[in-house]
Design a protein around this motif. Structure first.
Motif, PDB file in Angstrom:
ATOM      1  N   TYR A 156       1.682  50.923  36.211  1.00 37.06           N
ATOM      2  CA  TYR A 156       2.835  51.809  36.272  1.00 37.06           C
ATOM      3  C   TYR A 156       2.382  53.249  36.104  1.00 37.06           C
ATOM      4  CZ  TYR A 156       2.321  51.627  31.201  1.00 37.06           C
ATOM      5  OH  TYR A 156       1.818  51.679  29.932  1.00 37.06           O
ATOM      6  N   CYS A 157       3.245  54.169  36.444  1.00 35.33           N
ATOM      7  CA  CYS A 157       2.909  55.581  36.389  1.00 35.33           C
ATOM      8  C   CYS A 157       2.935  56.078  34.949  1.00 35.33           C
ATOM      9  CB  CYS A 157       3.890  56.374  37.249  1.00 35.33           C
ATOM     10  SG  CYS A 157       3.517  58.136  37.258  1.00 35.33           S
ATOM     11  N   PRO A 158       1.848  56.718  34.512  1.00 34.36           N
ATOM     12  CA  PRO A 158       1.771  57.222  33.135  1.00 34.36           C
ATOM     13  C   PRO A 158       2.370  58.617  32.976  1.00 34.36           C
ATOM     14  CG  PRO A 158      -0.327  57.563  34.193  1.00 34.36           C
ATOM     15  CD  PRO A 158       0.575  56.900  35.226  1.00 34.36           C
TER      16      PRO A 158
ATOM     17  N   LYS B 252       7.061  62.603  33.306  1.00 37.24           N
ATOM     18  CA  LYS B 252       8.044  63.341  34.092  1.00 37.24           C
ATOM     19  C   LYS B 252       8.384  62.647  35.401  1.00 37.24           C
ATOM     20  CE  LYS B 252       6.646  67.823  32.205  1.00 37.24           C
ATOM     21  NZ  LYS B 252       6.071  69.162  32.499  1.00 37.24           N
ATOM     22  N   CYS B 253       7.686  61.554  35.671  1.00 40.43           N
ATOM     23  CA  CYS B 253       7.916  60.848  36.926  1.00 40.43           C
ATOM     24  C   CYS B 253       9.139  59.939  36.833  1.00 40.43           C
ATOM     25  CB  CYS B 253       6.676  60.018  37.258  1.00 40.43           C
ATOM     26  SG  CYS B 253       6.863  59.063  38.770  1.00 40.43           S
ATOM     27  N   PRO B 254       9.974  59.946  37.867  1.00 38.28           N
ATOM     28  CA  PRO B 254      11.163  59.076  37.886  1.00 38.28           C
ATOM     29  C   PRO B 254      10.813  57.601  37.754  1.00 38.28           C
ATOM     30  CG  PRO B 254      11.267  60.698  39.656  1.00 38.28           C
ATOM     31  CD  PRO B 254       9.886  60.803  39.059  1.00 38.28           C
TER      32      PRO B 254
ATOM     33  N   GLY C  65       6.877  49.509  43.239  1.00 40.33           N
ATOM     34  CA  GLY C  65       6.417  49.728  44.599  1.00 40.33           C
ATOM     35  C   GLY C  65       5.875  51.111  44.844  1.00 40.33           C
ATOM     36  N   ASN C  66       5.710  51.876  43.772  1.00 40.29           N
ATOM     37  CA  ASN C  66       5.241  53.253  43.926  1.00 40.29           C
ATOM     38  C   ASN C  66       3.742  53.404  43.676  1.00 40.29           C
ATOM     39  OD1 ASN C  66       5.873  52.616  41.153  1.00 40.29           O
ATOM     40  ND2 ASN C  66       5.371  54.717  40.664  1.00 40.29           N
ATOM     41  N   ILE C  67       3.114  52.350  43.200  1.00 42.87           N
ATOM     42  CA  ILE C  67       1.704  52.435  42.848  1.00 42.87           C
ATOM     43  C   ILE C  67       0.823  51.978  43.997  1.00 42.87           C
ATOM     44  CG2 ILE C  67      -0.090  51.681  41.239  1.00 42.87           C
ATOM     45  CD1 ILE C  67       2.085  53.490  40.047  1.00 42.87           C
TER      46      ILE C  67
ATOM     47  N   ILE D 101      -2.749  55.509  42.362  1.00 45.35           N
ATOM     48  CA  ILE D 101      -1.953  56.697  42.632  1.00 45.35           C
ATOM     49  C   ILE D 101      -0.474  56.321  42.645  1.00 45.35           C
ATOM     50  CG2 ILE D 101      -2.174  56.398  45.134  1.00 45.35           C
ATOM     51  CD1 ILE D 101      -2.060  59.489  45.343  1.00 45.35           C
ATOM     52  N   CYS D 102       0.316  57.187  42.037  1.00 38.67           N
ATOM     53  CA  CYS D 102       1.761  57.004  42.083  1.00 38.67           C
ATOM     54  C   CYS D 102       2.294  57.760  43.283  1.00 38.67           C
ATOM     55  CB  CYS D 102       2.404  57.523  40.800  1.00 38.67           C
ATOM     56  SG  CYS D 102       4.206  57.543  40.887  1.00 38.67           S
ATOM     57  N   ARG D 103       2.908  57.047  44.189  1.00 34.77           N
ATOM     58  CA  ARG D 103       3.388  57.701  45.407  1.00 34.77           C
ATOM     59  C   ARG D 103       4.656  58.504  45.140  1.00 34.77           C
ATOM     60  NH1 ARG D 103       2.167  52.424  47.704  1.00 34.77           N
ATOM     61  NH2 ARG D 103       0.178  52.508  48.768  1.00 34.77           N
ATOM     62  N   THR D 104       5.279  58.266  44.004  1.00 35.16           N
ATOM     63  CA  THR D 104       6.497  58.996  43.674  1.00 35.16           C
ATOM     64  C   THR D 104       6.189  60.433  43.275  1.00 35.16           C
ATOM     65  OG1 THR D 104       7.522  56.962  42.920  1.00 35.16           O
ATOM     66  CG2 THR D 104       8.549  59.012  42.222  1.00 35.16           C
ATOM     67  N   CYS D 105       5.180  60.599  42.391  1.00 38.83           N
ATOM     68  CA  CYS D 105       4.849  61.941  41.918  1.00 38.83           C
ATOM     69  C   CYS D 105       3.493  62.405  42.427  1.00 38.83           C
ATOM     70  CB  CYS D 105       4.878  61.989  40.388  1.00 38.83           C
ATOM     71  SG  CYS D 105       3.637  60.956  39.590  1.00 38.83           S
ATOM     72  N   GLY D 106       2.742  61.508  43.036  1.00 41.14           N
ATOM     73  CA  GLY D 106       1.467  61.885  43.614  1.00 41.14           C
ATOM     74  C   GLY D 106       0.323  61.933  42.616  1.00 41.14           C
TER      75      GLY D 106
HETATM   76 ZN   LIG Z   1       4.662  58.835  39.141  1.00 41.37          ZN
END
Ligand SMILES: [Zn+2]
Length: 62
Positions: free
Chosen positions: A7-9, A12-14, A22-24, A35-40
């Motif tokens: 998961y995104c660490p 501030k990422c949604p 599905g964002n990783i 990489i988190c595709r949501t926040c990059g």
């Molecule tokens: Zn993120």
């Protein structure tokens, strides 16, 4: 290396803390990073559930 359990660490990422959102993605499998595709943001594969924390780098602990 399974992106579905990462998961995104980024606080501030949604999609922060969401597993299986599905964002990783995996930009470079050799470097064991995700990489988190949501926040990059990219982050080390040592982030994640306790199961994946066996391979902590000394620098990460510090
Ligand atoms: Zn993120």
């Amino acid at each position: 290396m399974n992106p579905s359990v990462q998961y995104c660490p980024n606080p501030k990422c949604p999609d922060h803390g969401k597993v299986n959102a599905g964002n990783i993605g995996v930009p470079s499998r050799k470097e064991k990073r995700f990489i988190c595709r949501t926040c990059g943001r990219t982050f080390a594969a040592t982030y994640g559930p306790p199961l994946y924390r066996r391979h902590l780098d000394p620098q990460w602990i510090a």
